[in-house]
Scaffold this active site. Structure first.
Site, PDB file in Angstrom:
ATOM      1  N   GLY A  36      -9.835  15.272  16.808  1.00 13.48           N
ATOM      2  CA  GLY A  36      -9.311  16.223  15.696  1.00 13.48           C
ATOM      3  C   GLY A  36      -9.680  17.634  16.302  1.00 13.48           C
ATOM      4  O   GLY A  36      -9.972  17.871  17.237  1.00 13.48           O
ATOM      5  N   LYS A  37      -9.101  18.775  15.571  1.00 12.87           N
ATOM      6  CA  LYS A  37      -9.311  20.163  15.725  1.00 12.87           C
ATOM      7  C   LYS A  37      -9.248  20.815  14.605  1.00 12.87           C
ATOM      8  O   LYS A  37      -8.388  20.660  13.659  1.00 12.87           O
ATOM      9  CB  LYS A  37      -8.392  20.522  16.928  1.00 12.87           C
ATOM     10  CG  LYS A  37      -8.882  21.777  17.826  1.00 12.87           C
ATOM     11  CD  LYS A  37      -9.701  21.332  18.885  1.00 12.87           C
ATOM     12  CE  LYS A  37     -10.307  22.251  19.678  1.00 12.87           C
ATOM     13  NZ  LYS A  37     -10.753  22.060  20.918  1.00 12.87           N
TER      14      LYS A  37
END
Ligand code: GLU
Length: 429
Positions: A118-119
């Site tokens: 994720g980011k």
């Protein structure tokens, strides 16, 4: 925000016209093709699974209301919670966050740690914001993405423009919402509130270990090797320090303000002290100024791009004069540049392995938080070294078996692991 604080780097070429998600996807496609990945699997693993855009209204110090835009993207949760940093930068875009989230999936899989990818990102320039404004942005952003977060769901960390203080605010905001302290909601925190020893140095230490493994295989002694580093934030500065500790000569470095050089080797310890007060590498006594545009093409043995994406492109790749590139940044080399560098015989140690030391120690931090038992720094470093050595061996084996670059081999190792686990879990319907 302090330019020496975790994961803040710059001094970079503007290449906003190159779409980082497409750069990621072109490598994914090539690796998936070589693996003979089922077309359906390919569709599942190529695109992010969840994308959230949030509006972050904040009262600025002068009383004005400003609205910032933020994102949090989950690329995959097949192997565990979405894991990845939060970037505060003026250049943040949804496609950048999507690319960075995807790279986290592949990075965690290459390092063989039980996380997905994720980011997050907020479009802002942290250097122009006060500490109070940064805190309010962080807290409101955290509350807006709250539904995605959780120690078993999504665990953020620092990235460009954020640091351990940002993570402390995030941890506090989350904890206030759920009415009890949850240290394992975020990694890269200050040690006294559940951070891991060795986390601040982990990415740079891992970059050096990746370079060491590659240098050994390619017959380059680190002792005396000439190293050039682009970006002097957390990743670049610690990488420089770590290479210097191996007897390498750091002959040129850059930050957002400019570049400096010394062919005999910069005194990295003195440079750190200088950075504390001047907040830039520029003007460091014992160095001469270097045109930042020439930094990447300076002749050296090891080049460490440790700033932003798309720095080595089809426009400058043929002028690179190094033996090994160790990617401290995410996505610093474009797919077109990869082809040119491969023809030139330049060895590229890809981001999804080379800078995997950061998230690896984030994993150790998450484990320690969940155990409530904290390790000594030498234990952390020892375990990090074991995983960096093992992952290099895995990537090298794939590269040799399939006669592909380390980049494509790393993607193949990663995709194979995620696809295998997706196969085992099956599709919920
Ligand atoms: N932002 C770092 C990276 O790109 C660290 C991520 C993490 O520790 O979760 O790998």
């Amino acid at each position: 925000m302090d330019s020496t604080s975790p994961e803040t780097t710059s001094g970079v070429l503007s290449t906003t016209h190159i779409n980082p998600f497409e750069e990621m996807a072109s490598r994914f496609d090539k690796a998936a093709e070589l693996l003979g990945l089922d077309p359906g699997m390919r569709k599942v693993l190529r695109e992010p699974i969840k994308e959230l855009k949030v509006s972050i209204p904040v009262v600025m110090d002068d009383g004005r209301i400003e609205v910032f835009i933020g994102y949090r993207v989950h690329h995959s949760v097949v192997r565990g919670p979405a894991k990845g940093g939060i970037r505060f930068d003026a250049g943040v875009s949804l496609d950048e966050v999507r690319a960075l989230a995807s790279w986290m999936t592949w990075k965690c899989a290459v390092m063989n740690i039980p996380f997905g990818g994720g980011k997050g990102g907020v479009i802002c320039d942290p250097r122009k914001l006060s500490r109070g404004e940064l805190e309010r942005i962080t807290r409101r952003y955290t509350s807006e993405i709250m539904d995605l977060l959780g120690p078993e769901k999504d665990v953020p960390a620092p990235d460009v423009g954020t640091d351990s203080q940002t993570m402390a605010w995030l941890m506090d905001t989350y904890s206030m919402h759920v009415r009890h302290t949850v240290t394992s909601i975020v990694t890269g925190k200050p040690i006294s509130i559940g951070g891991s020893r060795g986390r601040v140095e982990a990415t740079g230490r891992g970059v050096m270990l990746a370079g060491r493994e590659a240098a050994r295989v390619h017959g380059l002694p680190l002792e005396g090797a000439r190293v050039v580093v682009q970006g002097f934030g957390n990743v670049g500065s610690i990488s420089a320090k770590m290479f210097a500790s191996q007897g390498s000569r750091i002959i040129a470095v850059s930050d957002v303000n400019g570049a400096i050089q010394n062919p005999d080797g910069l005194d990295v310890a003195a440079l750190f002290t200088y950075m504390q007060k001047s907040r830039t590498v520029v003007g460091f006594p014992g160095s001469t100024p270097l045109d930042p545009a020439q930094l990447l093409t300076t002749e050296c043995d090891i080049l460490v791009p440790a700033a932003l994406e798309n720095q080595i492109t089809h426009e400058n790749a043929d002028q690179i004069r190094t033996k090994i590139i160790v990617e401290g940044a995410n996505g610093p080399t474009t797919a077109a540049a990869d082809e040119i560098l491969q023809k030139m015989g330049v060895v590229v140690i890809p981001d999804i392995y080379a800078n995997g030391g950061g998230v690896t120690v984030s994993y150790f931090e998450w484990v320690q938080d969940r155990m409530g038992f904290f390790w000594r720094e030498d234990e952390v470093n020892q375990r990090l070294e074991e995983l960096m050595v093992q992952s290099f061996a895995d990537v090298r084996e794939m590269a040799e078996a399939r006669n592909v670059s380390y980049r494509i081999a790393a993607y193949m190792v990663a995709i194979q692991r995620v696809a295998n686990d997706l196969q085992l879990r099956g599709l919920y319907a």
